[in-house]
Design an enzyme around this catalytic site. Structure first.
Site, PDB file in Angstrom:
ATOM      1  N   MET A 199     -24.479 -21.933   5.354  1.00  0.00           N
ATOM      2  CA  MET A 199     -25.566 -21.186   5.275  1.00  0.00           C
ATOM      3  C   MET A 199     -25.516 -19.697   5.139  1.00  0.00           C
ATOM      4  SD  MET A 199     -28.355 -23.408   5.384  1.00  0.00           S
ATOM      5  CE  MET A 199     -29.703 -22.726   6.190  1.00  0.00           C
ATOM      6  N   ARG A 210     -26.661 -17.532   2.039  1.00  0.00           N
ATOM      7  CA  ARG A 210     -28.056 -16.573   2.239  1.00  0.00           C
ATOM      8  C   ARG A 210     -27.713 -15.226   1.837  1.00  0.00           C
ATOM      9  NH1 ARG A 210     -29.240 -18.124   8.794  1.00  0.00           N
ATOM     10  NH2 ARG A 210     -30.468 -19.978   8.168  1.00  0.00           N
ATOM     11  N   TYR A 230     -35.898 -21.287   0.813  1.00  0.00           N
ATOM     12  CA  TYR A 230     -34.763 -21.971   1.065  1.00  0.00           C
ATOM     13  C   TYR A 230     -33.691 -21.144   1.814  1.00  0.00           C
ATOM     14  CZ  TYR A 230     -32.918 -21.239  -3.671  1.00  0.00           C
ATOM     15  OH  TYR A 230     -32.467 -20.672  -4.953  1.00  0.00           O
ATOM     16  N   GLU A 231     -32.533 -21.965   2.250  1.00  0.00           N
ATOM     17  CA  GLU A 231     -31.587 -21.311   2.716  1.00  0.00           C
ATOM     18  C   GLU A 231     -31.982 -20.690   4.175  1.00  0.00           C
ATOM     19  OE1 GLU A 231     -28.750 -22.517   2.560  1.00  0.00           O
ATOM     20  OE2 GLU A 231     -28.904 -23.097   0.424  1.00  0.00           O
ATOM     21  N   GLY A 232     -33.075 -21.206   4.975  1.00  0.00           N
ATOM     22  CA  GLY A 232     -33.681 -20.573   5.943  1.00  0.00           C
ATOM     23  C   GLY A 232     -34.987 -19.666   5.469  1.00  0.00           C
TER      24      GLY A 232
END
Length: 598
Positions: free
Chosen positions: A292, A296, A436-438
């Site tokens: 992640m 990010r 996405y990706e948090g």
């Protein structure tokens, strides 16, 4: 849709004068990556992305990827051929370890390559981005046999990688996943479960796809503590390293998305698929965060890259489209670029994109320092700064990507709302990046929940103090820089006040801190981006290039006077607490006469 022109002059200036790349090239292991070599490399890369990848962008959007009756995915026309050329040229391997066939260049250089590729075609770029995340996880946690088996062909791009986290009942709450992993007699595992939102979970561009899958072993602890990570290849690998029989991984369906149509977002079903444990059991969350965190910053770059492509198109349109008569004009009509509000939108994009690029490259440069500097103390501090900058780059970068592509569409007027111009595609494609990706709310929670507390707040306060050193540089640079210095000083004061409030409130009322986390992160994004523009303006003035110095000064001054003041305006929201957010129940939020779920 206009042709993509790689902004190599802007990138070269950023590397040489703004983020200190020449110092990065002096670090152990990067001696072969001097600035002149890198600039030549990036010129070739830019040419490749503009000529080979960019022409596939529109075709990919209109055609999309398709799931065939035999449960395999076919990418749009031209994608397979472009990807083959990408692999042959070696662009994906440039920033990866030489031990496994990579170029060993700094992450900073890899980030520029990613910007160029994403501007050319965001949907195409997602496949290499996910592969890089999988590579990072294996480099950190894979054993030697696993690395030697998978990494050479993943580094070359011949094999691609995915991240399998999300499940239908478990979105951002990864700890709620139910995919099972049962150990077999030969030491492998039998993986059973379903994963959703798997980017490039199946495609026809590579002969092998290496899935990294989170699953739970029997008797594992509840929640995130009981998650393990497994390699589950699409095809099993024979003892000689060749691709063997098909594994029990099935593509159930493709998601029908708002944008990035060419990127196949798959629902994958694992029915007793053969998997191989990475590291040890119950280390899945650590491995996931390696993937992640690698992704990010790359997702933040997506906001920058698509905004750059949209800006180029809106600038071209503003020069070509004639409508109305600007004040002082004598011709039959004026180009849109002659009208003040269009100029405001163009300047907002231009200054903001420059600021974003500087900020992303600064983060990447600290990644390189954290991994390659000989002094452990310097590496440790660089790692702290990466921790601060990454959620800002991901969240602020993608928020600005949304705003700037929307401005680009607005400049097109009604024609922007018509799909044929291509302006709408940029808006649709970039929208996912904030999710996405948090999600960006998770990035804000990470900033106040994890990064703010490092050394009891000293880490972030020290970074803010470092930013404030630019005020002296601006004072020494001359009167033209004075309004930038004054506005930055005011905004740094507001950011400091918000930070002190967050630190004071966090222990007694964490919900209040979380309630203000998103506006607080936006304050950091505005201040760090304005700080980088100010640094660029001071650096440009010292180059002796009068045109460069003038343009960088104007961009920094515009941003400081017309964009940055939003930061202090967010102080109230950042420190308001949670009372009003929870004051109305669902019935009151819905309004009179509306149905409320029990």
């Amino acid at each position: 849709m206009s042709q993509y022109q790689p902004p190599l002059a802007d990138i070269t200036f950023a590397l040489e004068h703004v983020v200190g790349y020449p110092d990065i090239a002096k670090l152990p292991g990067f001696e072969h990556a001097d600035l002149d070599t890198v600039v030549e490399l990036l010129e070739q890369c830019g040419e490749f992305m503009a000529e080979v990848v960019a022409p596939t962008n529109r075709q990919g959007d209109t055609q999309g990827s398709l799931l065939t009756p035999n449960a395999t995915v076919v990418t749009p026309d031209g994608f397979k051929e472009a990807y083959r050329q990408y692999v042959e040229a070696g662009w994906g391997s440039v920033p990866l370890p030489e031990e496994f066939g990579g170029g060993g260049f700094p992450r900073t250089v890899g980030l520029v390559i990613q910007e160029l590729m994403t501007s050319a075609n965001m949907a195409f770029s997602l496949c290499p981005l996910l592969t890089q995340g999988a590579i990072e996880a294996l480099l950190h946690y894979g054993d030697e046999d696993m690395k030697n088996r998978y990494l050479p062909k993943m580094v070359s791009g011949e094999w691609t990688g995915t991240m399998n986290l999300t499940e239908p009942q478990a979105g951002s709450d990864v700890g709620a996943l139910t995919t099972r992993a049962v150990k077999n007699d030969d030491g492998s595992y039998s993986i059973t479960g379903q994963k959703i939102f798997i980017t490039y979970g199946d495609h026809d561009m590579a002969e092998e796809i290496v899935h990294l899958v989170l699953a739970r072993t029997p008797g594992a602890p509840e929640g995130t503590r009981g998650i393990s990570c497994f390699i589950v290849p699409k095809f099993l690998i024979n003892d000689d390293g060749s691709v063997g029989a098909r594994n029990s991984v099935q593509t159930v369906s493709l998601e029908h998305k708002m944008g990035i149509h060419a990127s196949p977002t798959c629902v994958l079903s694992f029915e007793g698929a053969t998997g191989y444990l990475i590291g040890e059991e119950n280390l899945g969350m650590r491995i996931m965060f390696v993937m992640m965190n690698s992704a990010r910053l790359g997702v933040g770059v997506q906001g920058l890259a698509v905004a750059e492509r949209a800006y180029q198109q809106s600038l071209t349109y503003a020069q070509e489209r004639h409508q109305g008569l600007a004040i002082g004009a004598t011709g039959p009509s004026s180009a849109l670029i002659e009208f003040p509000d269009v100029r405001r939108m163009l300047m907002t994009q231009r200054a903001g994109i420059s600021a974003m690029r500087y900020l992303m490259l600064l983060d990447a440069s600290y990644v390189d320092i954290s991994s390659n500097h000989p002094d452990p103390a310097v590496r440790a501090r660089a790692n702290e700064i990466v921790g601060i900058l990454t959620p800002i780059c991901k969240s602020f970068g993608t928020d600005m990507g949304n705003e700037f592509t929307s401005l680009a569409l607005q400049i097109h007027g009604g024609m922007g709302f018509i799909e044929e111009t291509g302006a709408a595609q940029h808006v649709r494609d970039v929208r996912i990046a904030a999710i996405y990706e948090g999600t960006n709310g998770i990035q804000a929670a990470d900033l106040v929940g994890r990064k703010l507390g490092v050394r009891n707040g000293a880490s972030m306060l020290e970074f803010l103090a470092t930013m404030r050193e630019v005020e002296t540089d601006l004072a020494d640079a001359g009167e033209q820089f004075e309004t930038i210095r004054q506005e930055l000083g005011r905004q740094f004061d507001a950011l400091h006040e918000a930070t002190v409030w967050m630190l004071r409130t966090g222990q007694s009322d964490p919900n209040a801190v979380l309630s203000g986390s998103s506006p607080y992160l936006r304050m950091w994004g505005l201040c760090t981006s304005a700080w980088m523009l100010a640094r660029a303006a001071v650096a440009a003035a010292a180059t002796g290039d009068a045109e460069l110095a003038q343009s960088q000064l104007v961009l920094a001054r515009f941003y400081a006077e017309q964009v940055l003041p939003q930061s202090a305006g967010l102080l109230g929201a950042a420190t308001a607490g949670s009372t009003d957010l929870f004051a109305l129940d669902a019935r009151e939020l819905s309004g009179p006469g509306r149905r409320v779920l029990n």
